[in-house]
Design an enzyme around this catalytic site. Structure first.
Site, PDB file in Angstrom:
ATOM      1  N   LEU A  70      -9.598 -25.782  -7.955  1.00 12.58           N
ATOM      2  CA  LEU A  70      -9.975 -24.420  -7.556  1.00 12.58           C
ATOM      3  C   LEU A  70      -9.444 -23.373  -8.548  1.00 12.58           C
ATOM      4  O   LEU A  70      -8.290 -23.437  -8.975  1.00 12.58           O
ATOM      5  CB  LEU A  70      -9.376 -24.136  -6.161  1.00 12.58           C
ATOM      6  CG  LEU A  70      -9.498 -22.703  -5.653  1.00 12.58           C
ATOM      7  CD1 LEU A  70     -10.952 -22.390  -5.286  1.00 12.58           C
ATOM      8  CD2 LEU A  70      -8.596 -22.466  -4.442  1.00 12.58           C
ATOM      9  N   HIS A  73       1.806  -7.721   5.962  1.00 10.76           N
ATOM     10  CA  HIS A  73       1.555  -8.237   4.607  1.00 10.76           C
ATOM     11  C   HIS A  73       2.181  -9.624   4.437  1.00 10.76           C
ATOM     12  O   HIS A  73       1.583 -10.511   3.833  1.00 10.76           O
ATOM     13  CB  HIS A  73       2.088  -7.270   3.553  1.00 10.76           C
ATOM     14  CG  HIS A  73       1.394  -5.932   3.577  1.00 10.76           C
ATOM     15  ND1 HIS A  73       0.026  -5.796   3.647  1.00 10.76           N
ATOM     16  CD2 HIS A  73       1.885  -4.661   3.544  1.00 10.76           C
ATOM     17  CE1 HIS A  73      -0.293  -4.507   3.647  1.00 10.76           C
ATOM     18  NE2 HIS A  73       0.814  -3.797   3.597  1.00 10.76           N
ATOM     19  N   ASP A  88      -8.468  -7.555   4.805  1.00 10.44           N
ATOM     20  CA  ASP A  88      -8.136  -6.277   5.437  1.00 10.44           C
ATOM     21  C   ASP A  88      -7.585  -6.502   6.844  1.00 10.44           C
ATOM     22  O   ASP A  88      -7.930  -7.481   7.506  1.00 10.44           O
ATOM     23  CB  ASP A  88      -9.390  -5.398   5.478  1.00 10.44           C
ATOM     24  CG  ASP A  88      -9.058  -3.932   5.738  1.00 10.44           C
ATOM     25  OD1 ASP A  88      -7.878  -3.545   5.589  1.00 10.44           O
ATOM     26  OD2 ASP A  88      -9.972  -3.177   6.097  1.00 10.44           O
ATOM     27  N   GLY A  92      -2.114  -4.126   8.292  1.00 16.16           N
ATOM     28  CA  GLY A  92      -1.387  -3.037   8.952  1.00 16.16           C
ATOM     29  C   GLY A  92      -1.705  -2.992  10.442  1.00 16.16           C
ATOM     30  O   GLY A  92      -0.816  -2.861  11.290  1.00 16.16           O
ATOM     31  N   ARG A  93      -2.998  -3.120  10.769  1.00 13.47           N
ATOM     32  CA  ARG A  93      -3.392  -3.034  12.181  1.00 13.47           C
ATOM     33  C   ARG A  93      -2.901  -4.243  12.970  1.00 13.47           C
ATOM     34  O   ARG A  93      -2.517  -4.135  14.128  1.00 13.47           O
ATOM     35  CB  ARG A  93      -4.920  -2.876  12.294  1.00 13.47           C
ATOM     36  CG  ARG A  93      -5.350  -1.438  12.064  1.00 13.47           C
ATOM     37  CD  ARG A  93      -6.821  -1.318  11.824  1.00 13.47           C
ATOM     38  NE  ARG A  93      -7.169  -1.868  10.520  1.00 13.47           N
ATOM     39  CZ  ARG A  93      -8.354  -2.358  10.220  1.00 13.47           C
ATOM     40  NH1 ARG A  93      -9.299  -2.390  11.125  1.00 13.47           N
ATOM     41  NH2 ARG A  93      -8.584  -2.818   9.001  1.00 13.47           N
ATOM     42  N   SER A  96     -15.661  -1.122  -0.614  1.00 18.42           N
ATOM     43  CA  SER A  96     -14.392  -0.554  -1.082  1.00 18.42           C
ATOM     44  C   SER A  96     -14.094  -0.793  -2.556  1.00 18.42           C
ATOM     45  O   SER A  96     -12.996  -1.232  -2.914  1.00 18.42           O
ATOM     46  CB  SER A  96     -13.230  -1.092  -0.230  1.00 18.42           C
ATOM     47  OG  SER A  96     -13.378  -0.699   1.105  1.00 18.42           O
TER      48      SER A  96
HETATM   49  C1  FPP Z   1      -5.095  -4.785   3.514  1.00 20.24           C
HETATM   50  O1  FPP Z   1      -4.503  -4.557   4.760  1.00 20.24           O
HETATM   51  C2  FPP Z   1      -4.277  -5.631   2.669  1.00 20.24           C
HETATM   52  C3  FPP Z   1      -3.646  -5.263   1.502  1.00 20.24           C
HETATM   53  C4  FPP Z   1      -3.735  -3.901   0.956  1.00 20.24           C
HETATM   54  C5  FPP Z   1      -2.825  -6.161   0.736  1.00 20.24           C
HETATM   55  C6  FPP Z   1      -3.216  -7.615   0.741  1.00 20.24           C
HETATM   56  C7  FPP Z   1      -1.984  -8.370   0.491  1.00 20.24           C
HETATM   57  C8  FPP Z   1      -1.670  -9.557   1.055  1.00 20.24           C
HETATM   58  C9  FPP Z   1      -2.584 -10.318   1.914  1.00 20.24           C
HETATM   59  C10 FPP Z   1      -0.314 -10.098   0.871  1.00 20.24           C
HETATM   60  C11 FPP Z   1       0.040 -10.895  -0.274  1.00 20.24           C
HETATM   61  C12 FPP Z   1      -0.989 -11.378  -1.173  1.00 20.24           C
HETATM   62  C13 FPP Z   1      -0.695 -12.198  -2.189  1.00 20.24           C
HETATM   63  C14 FPP Z   1      -1.770 -12.631  -3.104  1.00 20.24           C
HETATM   64  C15 FPP Z   1       0.656 -12.673  -2.422  1.00 20.24           C
HETATM   65  P1  FPP Z   1      -4.179  -3.061   5.176  1.00 20.24           P
HETATM   66  O2  FPP Z   1      -2.752  -2.808   4.910  1.00 20.24           O
HETATM   67  O3  FPP Z   1      -5.140  -2.143   4.514  1.00 20.24           O
HETATM   68  O4  FPP Z   1      -4.462  -3.133   6.723  1.00 20.24           O
HETATM   69  P2  FPP Z   1      -4.954  -1.946   7.661  1.00 20.24           P
HETATM   70  O5  FPP Z   1      -6.329  -1.564   7.222  1.00 20.24           O
HETATM   71  O6  FPP Z   1      -4.951  -2.582   9.006  1.00 20.24           O
HETATM   72  O7  FPP Z   1      -3.932  -0.849   7.526  1.00 20.24           O
END
Ligand code: FPP
Length: 247
Positions: A130, A36, A19, A22-23, A195
């Protein structure tokens, strides 16, 4: 930090809620998508670290059922990032003997994402290091509903008696059938929530929360979480004396 790890007492299964993409992007003045992209760099780094120290299972929450409700451009960007990352990383997964798995409602993925995923799963299927499990279009409640339907069908067909339903019956009908329950759950990004992630499987997991945003999470942070885990006493409902008798 790596020197402090006890390699004889590693968690067999580490699960991560990634998580804060975005932040992290907002903090640095970027579009969410860059968060991302950088998150995918962390995925690479953590998969490498987990393989190097000898973790057996690493499950990453890459896309939740609820994430389908994000703006369409962000969903599309995440799906295409999945495709490009898989294409870019398959050679290294092979080199590092990593086997890829995926759990979730994979039928909802766009055909191209699904095809890349299936291809990589097939190509790495004989690797013995793994086990990397991507949770995609996954939520625990979705999984429990599916398991309940499957068990109910078996009961109606008389393939199982209701009184024979045990905890094992349920575990065997989840998408993680055959995978040991996570020993350690890490959540980055400062929130203290599960979550809708592996709610059945996390029953006895140690929970570790960090304020570090996922795009900044690196090998050292993983080692730190495992060192913290190794300081804890896991009692599984028993007393300290029972699990750790003094000789
Ligand atoms: C949460 O951050 C993250 C996600 C919803 C997506 C996770 C995806 C990746 C790490 C990228 C690619 C992964 C692979 C396996 C190729 P958020 O957007 O909810 O962050 P925020 O809470 O700060 O808005």
């Amino acid at each position: 930090m790596k020197e402090q790890l006890d390699l004889t007492r590693l968690p067999a299964h580490v699960a991560i809620i990634m998580d804060g993409n975005g932040r992290w992007a907002q903090k640095n003045g970027y579009d969410r998508y860059v968060g991302h992209q950088e998150g995918a760099v962390s995925v690479r780094n953590i998969v490498e670290a987990a393989g190097e120290i000898g973790i057996q299972y690493l499950t990453l929450y890459a896309f939740s059922t609820e994430n389908w409700n994000r703006p369409a451009e962000e969903v599309e960007a995440l799906m295409s990032l999945l495709v490009t990352t898989i294409h870019r990383e398959t050679a290294d997964l092979m080199k590092n003997n990593v086997r890829l798995w995926a759990i979730g409602d994979l039928d909802r993925l766009p055909p191209l994402s699904r095809a890349s995923l299936d291809e990589c799963i097939e190509e790495t299927s004989r690797n013995t290091g793994l086990n990397l499990v991507l949770a995609l279009s996954y939520s625990s409640r979705w999984e429990m509903v599916e398991a309940t339907k499957a068990i109910a069908r078996q009961a109606i067909e008389d393939e199982i008696k209701i009184d024979q339903i045990t905890e094992n019956t349920i575990s065997e009908h989840l998408t993680t059938a055959g995978v040991p329950d996570p020993d350690l759950l890490i959540r980055t990004g400062g929130e203290h929530r599960i979550s809708n992630f592996l709610m059945w499987q996390l029953s006895y997991a140690e929970l570790y929360f960090t304020n570090v945003y996922w795009p900044e999470f690196r090998k050292e942070n993983l080692y730190e979480a495992i060192v913290d885990y190794q300081k804890r006493e896991r009692r599984f409902g028993q007393t300290g004396e029972q699990v750790n008798p003094k000789s």
